[in-house]
Design a protein around this motif. Structure first.
Motif, PDB file in Angstrom:
ATOM      1  N   GLN A  43     -65.720 -10.694  23.149  1.00  0.00           N
ATOM      2  CA  GLN A  43     -66.026 -11.441  22.221  1.00  0.00           C
ATOM      3  C   GLN A  43     -65.916 -12.958  22.656  1.00  0.00           C
ATOM      4  O   GLN A  43     -66.053 -13.825  21.550  1.00  0.00           O
ATOM      5  CB  GLN A  43     -64.916 -11.290  20.969  1.00  0.00           C
ATOM      6  N   GLY A  44     -66.003 -13.322  23.734  1.00  0.00           N
ATOM      7  CA  GLY A  44     -66.030 -14.629  24.220  1.00  0.00           C
ATOM      8  C   GLY A  44     -64.562 -15.414  24.417  1.00  0.00           C
ATOM      9  O   GLY A  44     -64.671 -16.615  24.791  1.00  0.00           O
ATOM     10  N   TYR A  45     -63.668 -14.819  24.097  1.00  0.00           N
ATOM     11  CA  TYR A  45     -62.181 -15.342  24.320  1.00  0.00           C
ATOM     12  C   TYR A  45     -61.614 -15.156  25.696  1.00  0.00           C
ATOM     13  O   TYR A  45     -61.908 -14.225  26.348  1.00  0.00           O
ATOM     14  CB  TYR A  45     -61.080 -14.568  23.607  1.00  0.00           C
ATOM     15  N   PRO A  46     -61.472 -16.379  26.339  1.00  0.00           N
ATOM     16  CA  PRO A  46     -61.093 -16.324  27.727  1.00  0.00           C
ATOM     17  C   PRO A  46     -59.705 -15.752  28.143  1.00  0.00           C
ATOM     18  O   PRO A  46     -58.948 -15.735  27.043  1.00  0.00           O
ATOM     19  CB  PRO A  46     -61.421 -17.643  28.187  1.00  0.00           C
ATOM     20  N   SER A  47     -59.638 -14.884  29.105  1.00  0.00           N
ATOM     21  CA  SER A  47     -58.262 -14.683  29.394  1.00  0.00           C
ATOM     22  C   SER A  47     -57.725 -15.322  30.690  1.00  0.00           C
ATOM     23  O   SER A  47     -56.856 -15.028  31.440  1.00  0.00           O
ATOM     24  CB  SER A  47     -58.213 -13.225  29.979  1.00  0.00           C
ATOM     25  N   ARG A  48     -58.529 -16.292  31.323  1.00  0.00           N
ATOM     26  CA  ARG A  48     -58.127 -17.019  32.434  1.00  0.00           C
ATOM     27  C   ARG A  48     -58.330 -18.566  32.161  1.00  0.00           C
ATOM     28  O   ARG A  48     -59.276 -19.004  31.219  1.00  0.00           O
ATOM     29  CB  ARG A  48     -58.801 -16.802  33.784  1.00  0.00           C
ATOM     30  N   ALA A  49     -57.709 -19.502  32.725  1.00  0.00           N
ATOM     31  CA  ALA A  49     -58.171 -20.687  32.450  1.00  0.00           C
ATOM     32  C   ALA A  49     -59.407 -21.328  33.577  1.00  0.00           C
ATOM     33  O   ALA A  49     -59.465 -20.630  34.433  1.00  0.00           O
ATOM     34  CB  ALA A  49     -56.858 -21.860  33.114  1.00  0.00           C
ATOM     35  N   ARG A  50     -60.028 -22.170  32.898  1.00  0.00           N
ATOM     36  CA  ARG A  50     -61.291 -22.505  33.708  1.00  0.00           C
ATOM     37  C   ARG A  50     -60.866 -23.205  34.886  1.00  0.00           C
ATOM     38  O   ARG A  50     -60.151 -24.276  34.959  1.00  0.00           O
ATOM     39  CB  ARG A  50     -62.156 -23.501  32.870  1.00  0.00           C
ATOM     40  N   PRO A  51     -61.445 -23.092  36.116  1.00  0.00           N
ATOM     41  CA  PRO A  51     -61.264 -23.861  37.376  1.00  0.00           C
ATOM     42  C   PRO A  51     -61.603 -25.193  37.033  1.00  0.00           C
ATOM     43  O   PRO A  51     -62.538 -25.391  36.632  1.00  0.00           O
ATOM     44  CB  PRO A  51     -61.924 -23.090  38.433  1.00  0.00           C
ATOM     45  N   LYS A  52     -61.007 -26.090  37.843  1.00  0.00           N
ATOM     46  CA  LYS A  52     -61.322 -27.563  37.946  1.00  0.00           C
ATOM     47  C   LYS A  52     -62.627 -27.776  38.605  1.00  0.00           C
ATOM     48  O   LYS A  52     -62.987 -26.902  39.582  1.00  0.00           O
ATOM     49  CB  LYS A  52     -60.165 -28.497  38.386  1.00  0.00           C
ATOM     50  N   GLY A  53     -63.302 -28.763  38.412  1.00  0.00           N
ATOM     51  CA  GLY A  53     -64.695 -29.046  39.230  1.00  0.00           C
ATOM     52  C   GLY A  53     -65.701 -28.179  38.626  1.00  0.00           C
ATOM     53  O   GLY A  53     -65.937 -27.821  37.587  1.00  0.00           O
ATOM     54  N   HIS A  54     -66.782 -28.252  39.438  1.00  0.00           N
ATOM     55  CA  HIS A  54     -67.987 -27.654  39.279  1.00  0.00           C
ATOM     56  C   HIS A  54     -68.017 -26.223  39.368  1.00  0.00           C
ATOM     57  O   HIS A  54     -67.336 -25.538  40.115  1.00  0.00           O
ATOM     58  CB  HIS A  54     -69.022 -27.945  40.227  1.00  0.00           C
ATOM     59  N   LEU A  55     -68.624 -25.289  38.180  1.00  0.00           N
ATOM     60  CA  LEU A  55     -68.741 -23.848  38.154  1.00  0.00           C
ATOM     61  C   LEU A  55     -69.933 -23.302  38.045  1.00  0.00           C
ATOM     62  O   LEU A  55     -70.743 -23.828  37.301  1.00  0.00           O
ATOM     63  CB  LEU A  55     -67.757 -23.767  36.896  1.00  0.00           C
ATOM     64  N   VAL A  56     -70.173 -22.320  38.864  1.00  0.00           N
ATOM     65  CA  VAL A  56     -71.477 -21.600  38.700  1.00  0.00           C
ATOM     66  C   VAL A  56     -71.108 -20.219  38.097  1.00  0.00           C
ATOM     67  O   VAL A  56     -69.980 -19.506  38.427  1.00  0.00           O
ATOM     68  CB  VAL A  56     -72.076 -21.334  40.174  1.00  0.00           C
ATOM     69  N   TRP A  57     -71.833 -19.748  36.824  1.00  0.00           N
ATOM     70  CA  TRP A  57     -71.526 -18.418  36.298  1.00  0.00           C
ATOM     71  C   TRP A  57     -72.482 -17.631  37.063  1.00  0.00           C
ATOM     72  O   TRP A  57     -73.665 -17.802  36.883  1.00  0.00           O
ATOM     73  CB  TRP A  57     -71.668 -18.673  34.781  1.00  0.00           C
ATOM     74  N   VAL A  58     -72.094 -16.375  37.590  1.00  0.00           N
ATOM     75  CA  VAL A  58     -72.856 -15.337  38.140  1.00  0.00           C
ATOM     76  C   VAL A  58     -72.573 -14.126  37.420  1.00  0.00           C
ATOM     77  O   VAL A  58     -71.607 -13.731  37.291  1.00  0.00           O
ATOM     78  CB  VAL A  58     -72.505 -15.246  39.594  1.00  0.00           C
ATOM     79  N   HIS A  59     -73.797 -13.436  37.201  1.00  0.00           N
ATOM     80  CA  HIS A  59     -73.409 -12.309  36.026  1.00  0.00           C
ATOM     81  C   HIS A  59     -74.323 -11.204  36.684  1.00  0.00           C
ATOM     82  O   HIS A  59     -75.522 -11.221  36.771  1.00  0.00           O
ATOM     83  CB  HIS A  59     -74.153 -12.564  34.558  1.00  0.00           C
ATOM     84  N   GLY A  60     -73.758  -9.868  36.906  1.00  0.00           N
ATOM     85  CA  GLY A  60     -74.277  -8.455  36.980  1.00  0.00           C
ATOM     86  C   GLY A  60     -74.039  -7.502  36.155  1.00  0.00           C
ATOM     87  O   GLY A  60     -72.714  -7.587  35.808  1.00  0.00           O
ATOM     88  N   ALA A  61     -74.779  -6.589  35.483  1.00  0.00           N
ATOM     89  CA  ALA A  61     -74.582  -5.960  34.559  1.00  0.00           C
ATOM     90  C   ALA A  61     -73.376  -4.883  34.745  1.00  0.00           C
ATOM     91  O   ALA A  61     -72.381  -4.764  34.212  1.00  0.00           O
ATOM     92  CB  ALA A  61     -75.610  -5.217  33.852  1.00  0.00           C
ATOM     93  N   SER A  62     -73.582  -4.174  35.952  1.00  0.00           N
ATOM     94  CA  SER A  62     -72.664  -3.211  36.375  1.00  0.00           C
ATOM     95  C   SER A  62     -72.483  -3.318  37.974  1.00  0.00           C
ATOM     96  O   SER A  62     -72.713  -4.118  38.588  1.00  0.00           O
ATOM     97  CB  SER A  62     -73.153  -1.646  35.910  1.00  0.00           C
ATOM     98  N   ILE A  63     -71.591  -2.031  38.442  1.00  0.00           N
ATOM     99  CA  ILE A  63     -71.657  -2.253  39.710  1.00  0.00           C
ATOM    100  C   ILE A  63     -72.468  -2.528  40.622  1.00  0.00           C
ATOM    101  O   ILE A  63     -72.294  -3.437  41.383  1.00  0.00           O
ATOM    102  CB  ILE A  63     -70.797  -0.587  40.245  1.00  0.00           C
ATOM    103  N   GLY A  64     -73.630  -1.801  40.758  1.00  0.00           N
ATOM    104  CA  GLY A  64     -74.624  -2.175  41.947  1.00  0.00           C
ATOM    105  C   GLY A  64     -74.992  -3.613  41.686  1.00  0.00           C
ATOM    106  O   GLY A  64     -74.846  -4.360  42.800  1.00  0.00           O
ATOM    107  N   GLU A  65     -75.431  -4.134  40.529  1.00  0.00           N
ATOM    108  CA  GLU A  65     -75.776  -5.547  40.561  1.00  0.00           C
ATOM    109  C   GLU A  65     -74.726  -6.589  40.971  1.00  0.00           C
ATOM    110  O   GLU A  65     -75.127  -7.528  41.521  1.00  0.00           O
ATOM    111  CB  GLU A  65     -76.214  -5.811  39.008  1.00  0.00           C
ATOM    112  N   THR A  66     -73.266  -6.223  40.499  1.00  0.00           N
ATOM    113  CA  THR A  66     -72.464  -7.040  40.780  1.00  0.00           C
ATOM    114  C   THR A  66     -71.822  -7.119  42.238  1.00  0.00           C
ATOM    115  O   THR A  66     -71.850  -8.270  42.773  1.00  0.00           O
ATOM    116  CB  THR A  66     -71.256  -6.892  40.022  1.00  0.00           C
ATOM    117  N   LEU A  67     -72.020  -6.052  42.974  1.00  0.00           N
ATOM    118  CA  LEU A  67     -71.693  -5.970  44.414  1.00  0.00           C
ATOM    119  C   LEU A  67     -72.829  -6.743  45.084  1.00  0.00           C
ATOM    120  O   LEU A  67     -72.375  -7.268  46.249  1.00  0.00           O
ATOM    121  CB  LEU A  67     -71.308  -4.372  45.056  1.00  0.00           C
TER     122      LEU A  67
END
Length: 429
Positions: A43-67
């Motif tokens: 639902q978009g609630y984070p469970s971790r703090a955002r790291p400082k500095g520049h951030l790249v978001w990388v998304h893969g749907a399931s195991i194959g794409e993410t690996l």
């Protein structure tokens, strides 16, 4: 380009139906498909703090794409950029958490509901978003565009089936693809389809899966299981689906008389089906053992069910004959690169459209053999069990074919370099 009516309708509907989405998430959690302790991330609630500095978001749907994205994640962290990796399945989350390099964190991807996406982006504030293969979610695409966060499709795929469907909705797909800063396609065919659907900037970078490291395995566990099965003929049916395990069990029964002490390992694509697969083998008069119950294959075990998560590296190292699942039934075929890299001769059925390029390359190199049905599978397994030299030749050919097709990570990093520089300069497009 203005938003087509159906896209506006989708955005409105997903906002109005948010309570139903919550109900669906809880239903999935009760079915074991969502992680109860991390349901808020969906639902978009984070469970971790955002790291400082520049951030790249990388998304893969399931195991194959993410690996397949892990080499890119590693390169980014080596550049001093923090990386947020998201995926949508419990299995991928548990596996990725063990393999992420320092400087990268994992979260479940939020469902494509406007408020969830806003909440997610408000917290993480990525400077660049990379999504794998064919993840094109309207609300996410629009939200990134509105915030001027560059969105890049990496390892992009556009199957013929998807292409035919999207051609019936040209304005919708065009309005989404034009908001991608860049699309990096696996093949020239994928690139042409993306361009014809409206992607304005498309390059061919190759398939990242060819550059993925083979799955790891604890050498002590490999040595222990290798000792238990030493001297026994064995083969592995990997990532199997309903309708395939029956064929595998039938092949075992057909070959057992000619290959004494034969051991068949079945790794179902969805490990929770382990009890079902074991029961199927036992109904056929075979003795089955399940990995998830802590059982080891002894001399009386006929079928060993590998129903655990994250251990395919172990079983690919044990077996030098591997049937890839999803190919005897019309699933489309799972990735044969991992067993090829770990020295296996590959067998597969006729249904390989999801990885046609990979199978074609390995087939052409004579590192893989197509079998049409269980009778052909039995003949192929028997032939390879009886001819270790042929098995070694096929395994070597498969590994060489995969090696030749590498290089996609380098091309991907070169293509996204301008966006990384922009992020570091704080100059978003």
């Amino acid at each position: 380009m203005s938003l087509p009516f159906l896209v506006r309708t989708y955005r409105t509907a997903t906002a109005i139906l948010e309570p139903a989405v919550v109900g669906l998430l809880y239903w999935r959690q009760r079915k074991g498909r969502e992680d109860r302790t991390r349901l808020g991330e969906r639902q978009g609630y984070p469970s971790r703090a955002r790291p400082k500095g520049h951030l790249v978001w990388v998304h893969g749907a399931s195991i194959g794409e993410t690996l397949s994205l892990l080499p890119v994640v590693e390169r980014l962290t080596q550049r001093g950029v923090a990386v947020l990796v998201t995926s949508g399945t419990k299995t991928s989350a548990s596996l990725i958490a063990r393999r992420l390099p320092p400087g990268a964190v994992h979260q479940f991807v939020p469902v494509d509901v406007p408020r969830y996406i806003r909440r997610f982006l408000d917290h993480w504030q990525p400077d660049l978003a990379l999504v794998a293969e064919s993840e094109i979610w309207p609300n996410t695409v629009m939200a990134l565009d509105q915030r001027h966060i560059p969105l890049v499709l990496v390892n992009g795929r556009m199957s013929d089936r998807s292409f035919q469907r999207w051609q019936k909705l040209p304005r919708i797909i065009g309005s989404l693809l034009e908001r991608f800063a860049l699309c990096l396609a696996q093949t020239q065919e994928d690139a042409e389809r993306l361009a014809r659907l409206g992607a304005p900037r498309v390059l061919v970078s190759g398939n990242l899966k060819f550059d993925s490291a083979p799955p790891p395995a604890d050498p002590r566990v490999v040595a222990h299981l290798s000792g238990l099965v030493a001297g026994r003929p064995l083969w592995l049916a990997a990532s199997t689906h309903p309708g395939e395990e029956e064929s595998v069990v039938a092949v075992h029964r057909a070959l057992a008389q000619h290959h004494p002490h034969l051991l068949t390992i079945i790794a179902p694509r969805h490990p929770h089906r382990g009890p079902e697969v074991a029961a199927m083998a036992e109904r056929a008069g075979l003795r089955a053992g399940r990995r998830s119950q802590g059982m080891h294959p002894d001399r009386a075990t006929d079928v060993y069910v590998a129903d655990t998560v994250g251990e395919m590296g172990l079983f690919y190292r044990l077996a030098n004959i591997v049937l890839m699942g999803g190919t005897l039934v019309p699933i489309g075929g799972h990735n044969p690169i991992e067993p090829a890299k770990l020295g296996a001769a590959i067998l597969h059925g006729p249904h390989v459209h999801s990885a046609a390029e990979i199978y074609a390359a390995i087939d052409e190199a004579r590192g893989a053999l197509m079998v049409k049905d269980s009778a052909a599978l039995a003949r192929a397994v028997s032939r390879l069990l009886s001819n270790p030299a042929l098995t070694r030749d096929m395994a070597r050919a498969a590994a060489d074919a995969v090696h030749v097709l590498g290089g996609a990570v380098d091309r991907t990093m070169q293509s996204i370099e301008p966006f990384i520089v922009q992020a570091k300069l704080g100059a978003r497009r």
